[in-house]
Design an enzyme around this catalytic site. Structure first.
Site, mmCIF file in Angstrom:
data_model
loop_
_atom_site.group_PDB
_atom_site.id
_atom_site.type_symbol
_atom_site.label_atom_id
_atom_site.label_comp_id
_atom_site.label_asym_id
_atom_site.label_seq_id
_atom_site.Cartn_x
_atom_site.Cartn_y
_atom_site.Cartn_z
ATOM 1 N N ASP A 12 -48.184 -45.563 -23.106
ATOM 2 C CA ASP A 12 -46.856 -45.469 -23.577
ATOM 3 C C ASP A 12 -45.789 -45.285 -22.584
ATOM 4 O O ASP A 12 -45.955 -45.051 -21.401
ATOM 5 C CB ASP A 12 -46.997 -44.305 -24.511
ATOM 6 C CG ASP A 12 -45.504 -44.125 -25.451
ATOM 7 O OD1 ASP A 12 -45.005 -45.239 -25.904
ATOM 8 O OD2 ASP A 12 -45.246 -42.916 -25.785
ATOM 9 N N ASP A 14 -41.956 -43.977 -23.175
ATOM 10 C CA ASP A 14 -41.196 -42.672 -23.618
ATOM 11 C C ASP A 14 -42.232 -41.397 -23.627
ATOM 12 O O ASP A 14 -43.111 -41.361 -24.429
ATOM 13 C CB ASP A 14 -40.132 -42.911 -24.840
ATOM 14 C CG ASP A 14 -39.142 -43.933 -24.398
ATOM 15 O OD1 ASP A 14 -38.431 -43.723 -23.658
ATOM 16 O OD2 ASP A 14 -39.362 -44.795 -25.422
#
Length: 272
Positions: A12, A14
């Protein structure tokens, strides 16, 4: 001890690599280690606003050098899904360049005249007029697709309404629920694996959220690493009926796992 080899990595963006466009400690080192050891990888994000080229520039501005081809967004996953479902189809899009460019690239026609699909993505400026048009098109038979179910997004001033919130509004008005392509749908992971010709048995997913990153990774058959630099605190993990393969403080703690593993060596991942 899990002795399956780790050949590929998904991560991922963020809360793992960056926070409010500032690089998190170890993020640049992690990407550099992947590139040094020639490990296939993708950086994933549910955000559909930006193109992969835009995101590369933003990450580079934070000191993280990720090639455009190594970024996989919910917009790209949505476009790929629609191309597989209805090659050469048409769509009315609520969204920005990330979504419209992805659909153009797979040969979709963007139109508000009897489209095959209404596609809802992220945008900074949701228009009441556009939402009304989407509702009317769905009433007329357009199929409803949304990039991700995130109800809110971050901003320096606080939470902003995101795709999931607007999707709920349209659902309330039409009685039709969208098909969400992005996390936690494991389809997002499967499409990412396909994009780099990876296999679930030898791939690890890194994320900061139990309810999206971890569950999507688990349902796609991946081993999972939860880092505690984003949305999930350690004491919250036990609230969920599933567990990540491993919990680490930050992406900096993942770097040795990449750097120490040659292609013919084996994973050190084991459940906490």
């Amino acid at each position: 001890m899990d002795t399956r080899p780790v050949a590929c990595w998904l991560t991922d963006m963020d809360g793992v690599l960056v926070h409010e466009e500032q690089a998190l400690p170890g993020a640049a080192d992690f990407i550099a280690a992947l590139q040094e050891h020639q490990r296939p990888y993708l950086v994933l994000t549910n955000n559909s606003i930006f193109t992969a080229r835009d995101l590369r520039a933003r990450l580079l501005g934070s000191g993280i050098d990720v090639p455009e081809a190594s970024i996989w967004t919910s917009a790209l996953a949505t476009a790929q899904f629609l191309a597989d479902q209805d090659a050469g189809g048409s769509a009315y899009v609520i969204g920005e360049a990330g979504m419209t460019s992805a659909l153009h690239d797979v040969g979709f026609v963007l139109t508000d005249r009897d489209p095959d699909y209404v596609v809802l993505g992220e945008t900074r400026t949701y228009s009441f007029e556009a939402i009304t048009r989407a509702i009317r098109l769905i009433h007329r038979g357009a199929r409803f697709i949304a990039t991700n179910p995130d109800a809110t997004g971050p901003s320096p001033e606080g939470p902003l309404p995101a795709t999931g919130s607007v999707a709920a509004l349209i659902t309330q008005a039409t009685g039709i629920k969208p098909y969400f392509v992005g996390k936690p749908n494991p389809l997002m992971m499967r499409s990412a694996l396909n994009a780099i010709e990876a296999h679930s048995e030898t791939t690890v997913m890194i994320g900061d959220r139990m309810d999206t990153d971890m569950v999507a990774g688990i349902e796609a058959g991946l081993r999972t690493v939860l880092v505690l630099t984003g949305s999930t605190r350690r004491e919250e993990i036990t609230r969920f009926p599933y567990r990540p393969t491993r919990v680490l403080d930050s992406i900096a703690d993942v770097v040795p796992l990449v750097a120490e593993l040659a292609p013919d060596e084996y994973s050190q991942l084991s459940a906490d």
